[in-house]
Design a protein around this motif. Structure first.
Motif, PDB file in Angstrom:
ATOM      1  N   ASN A   1       0.857  -1.185   0.000  1.00  0.00           N
ATOM      2  CA  ASN A   1       0.000   0.000   0.000  1.00  0.00           C
ATOM      3  C   ASN A   1       0.894   1.235   0.000  1.00  0.00           C
TER       4      ASN A   1
ATOM      5  N   ASP B   1       1.391   5.458   1.536  1.00  0.00           N
ATOM      6  CA  ASP B   1       0.950   6.533   2.440  1.00  0.00           C
ATOM      7  C   ASP B   1       1.719   7.814   2.124  1.00  0.00           C
TER       8      ASP B   1
ATOM      9  N   LYS C   1       1.138  12.780   3.858  1.00  0.00           N
ATOM     10  CA  LYS C   1       1.120  12.862   5.318  1.00  0.00           C
ATOM     11  C   LYS C   1       1.472  14.287   5.734  1.00  0.00           C
TER      12      LYS C   1
ATOM     13  N   SER D   1       4.304   6.018   8.133  1.00  0.00           N
ATOM     14  CA  SER D   1       3.004   6.005   8.798  1.00  0.00           C
ATOM     15  C   SER D   1       2.791   4.655   9.462  1.00  0.00           C
TER      16      SER D   1
ATOM     17  N   GLN E   1       0.205   3.734  11.096  1.00  0.00           N
ATOM     18  CA  GLN E   1      -1.168   3.298  10.856  1.00  0.00           C
ATOM     19  C   GLN E   1      -1.290   2.564   9.525  1.00  0.00           C
ATOM     20  N   MET E   2      -0.654   3.088   8.479  1.00  0.00           N
ATOM     21  CA  MET E   2      -0.731   2.437   7.176  1.00  0.00           C
ATOM     22  C   MET E   2       0.071   1.134   7.154  1.00  0.00           C
ATOM     23  N   GLN E   3       1.157   1.091   7.898  1.00  0.00           N
ATOM     24  CA  GLN E   3       1.905  -0.159   8.007  1.00  0.00           C
ATOM     25  C   GLN E   3       1.068  -1.217   8.726  1.00  0.00           C
TER      26      GLN E   3
ATOM     27  N   THR F   1      -2.209  -1.279   8.839  1.00  0.00           N
ATOM     28  CA  THR F   1      -3.291  -1.646   7.916  1.00  0.00           C
ATOM     29  C   THR F   1      -2.814  -2.675   6.900  1.00  0.00           C
TER      30      THR F   1
END
Length: 353
Positions: A84, A86, A89, A97, A99-101, A103
Motif C-alpha cells: 500500500n 501513504d 502525510k 506512517s 497506521q498504514m503499516q 493496515t
C-alpha cells in the motif's frame, strides 16, 4: 536499478543492483545528512538505544521466480505479497506512517488466511533512524502481539550489511531464504539494549534476535518500505517437501554427472565438490537438467562417473570451444542383453570413457 526478464508464463528473473556512483555520492550524502538518516559513526544499529541512522552500502542480487509446480529446486515459497502507499502525510512524504503499516499487515493476513501465530519471525525494514524504527515496531506490535503469549522476534539485515536503499528488499529476501534453508535465523549485530521510545521492545513483547534462532513453523514475514510512502510485506514459507532417503540412492549403480563452465577452475570446483559429498540423486538430476543443452560462454566441459562410495571416480575436463566432436557408434552385436555388459570398459577403457 531493477531489471525483470520475462522468460515465459511461469518463469521470471529479477536482477536488482545498487551501486554508489562517486559523482553523485557527495550530493546524495549531503541530502541524507540533512534528512537525518545517516549514521555519523558508520554503524547501523536497528532498534538499539544508540541508533543514530544507517550506513549506505551496495549490492547486486538476483531472484529466480517460478511457479512451484514447474520448479526443479525450491528454496522458498511465497504464499502472498501485498503493498500500500501513504505518500500524503502532514509530516512529509519521507515520514513513515505506523497506521498504514499496520493496515497493510492486518489486511495481508486476513487475505492469505494464514494465522499470525504461525509466524516465526519478521525481517523488519529496520533502518535505525529516529523516525523509522518506532512506527514499524508499533505496527508489528498492533498486528501480531495482542494475543501472543511469547515474545515476537524481529531483526534487520541492515545491521549486518548496511542499507542498500532501493535494493535492500532483495537482501532481506536472501537472508530469509538462508534462514529457511538452514532452519536458523541469524542474529542482529550492533544491538545491546532497546530504544527507550519503543514500549514493545522495553517490555519484551517484541524482541530483537541476538542469538541464532531455530525456526518452528517455517514462516518468515518481510517488511520493506520506501522513501515515497510505499509499504510492502512479503510472506515466505519453507519448502516442506522432504527428500526421499535424504537424496541417497537405494542402489549401487554408477552415475554420470555432466558439467560446463566458463573456466576450467569452475568445472573442477563443481566436480570436486560432488566427489567430496554423499551422492544426492536429486542434486545430480538438477545438474543434468541445467547442462543438458549447450550453454553459450561455457567452453569448458567435464564429466565424472560416481559410484555409491565415491571411490575410483573417473573424471575428465576439456576445453571444447569450436571443437567438432566426432560421432561414434558402438555395435555390441549379440549379448547386449547381458546384465553389466560394458561396465568394465566404461570404468577402465580410455577409449570408451
Amino acid at each position: 536499478m531493477t531489471s525483470v526478464f520475462y522468460l515465459d508464463t511461469y518463469n521470471y528473473i529479477c536482477i536488482l543492483h545498487f551501486i554508489i556512483v562517486r559523482r553523485s555520492y557527495s550530493c546524495k550524502n549531503i541530502c541524507y545528512v540533512l534528512l537525518g538518516v545517516l549514521s555519523p559513526t558508520g554503524y547501523c544499529r536497528p532498534f538499539d538505544s544508540a541508533a543514530n541512522g544507517y550506513s549506505r552500502s551496495e549490492t547486486v542480487a538476483v531472484i529466480y521466480l517460478q511457479k512451484a509446480k514447474n520448479a526443479k529446486r525450491i528454496y522458498a515459497i511465497c504464499p502472498h505479497i501485498k503493498l500500500n502507499s501513504d505518500g500524503y502525510k502532514e509530516e512529509g512524504i519521507t515520514y513513515p506512517s505506523s497506521q498504514m503499516q499496520y493496515t497493510l499487515l492486518k489486511e495481508f493476513y486476513e487475505e492469505c488466511k494464514i494465522p499470525t501465530s504461525c509466524l516465526d519471525y519478521v525481517e523488519a525494514h529496520g533502518t535505525a533512524t529516529i523516525a523509522g524504527d518506532p512506527p514499524e515496531i508499533n505496527a508489528i506490535y498492533n498486528a501480531f502481539c495482542k494475543n501472543r503469549k511469547t515474545p515476537f522476534m524481529v531483526g534487520s539485515v541492515k545491521s549486518n550489511l548496511g542499507h542498500t536503499e532501493p535494493a535492500s528488499g532483495f537482501n532481506q529476501i536472501a537472508k530469509a531464504i538462508i534462514a529457511l534453508e538452514t532452519g536458523f535465523v541469524p542474529p542482529n549485530i550492533n544491538y545491546t539494549s532497546p530504544r527507550n521510545d519503543i514500549d514493545a521492545l522495553i517490555n519484551g513483547t517484541v524482541r530483537v534476535i541476538q542469538e541464532p534462532m531455530s525456526l518452528q513453523n517455517g514462516y518468515v514475514g518481510i517488511n520493506s518500505f520506501g522513501f515515497g510512502g510505499s509499504n510492502v510485506h512479503v510472506l515466505l514459507k519453507w519448502n516442506d517437501k522432504l527428500k526421499i532417503n535424504n537424496g541417497i540412492p537405494n542402489d549401487d549403480l554408477p552415475r554420470l554427472v555432466l558439467l560446463s563452465g566458463r573456466t576450467e577452475e569452475s568445472v573442477k570446483l563443481f566436480l570436486n565438490d560432488i566427489v567430496n559429498h554423499q551422492i544426492d540423486v536429486e542434486y545430480i538430476r538438477l545438474l543434468h537438467d541445467i547442462h543438458t543443452d549447450n550453454i553459450n560462454g561455457h567452453p569448458w566441459r567435464g564429466y565424472i562417473i560416481l559410484n555409491s562410495f565415491q571411490q575410483d571416480s573417473i573424471k575428465e575436463i576439456q576445453n571444447c570451444e569450436r571443437m567438432n566432436r566426432p560421432v561414434c557408434f558402438l555395435f555390441s552385436a549379440l549379448g547386449s542383453q547381458w546384465p553389466g555388459m560394458g561396465t568394465y570398459s566404461i570404468f577402465h577403457s580410455l577409449l570408451i570413457s
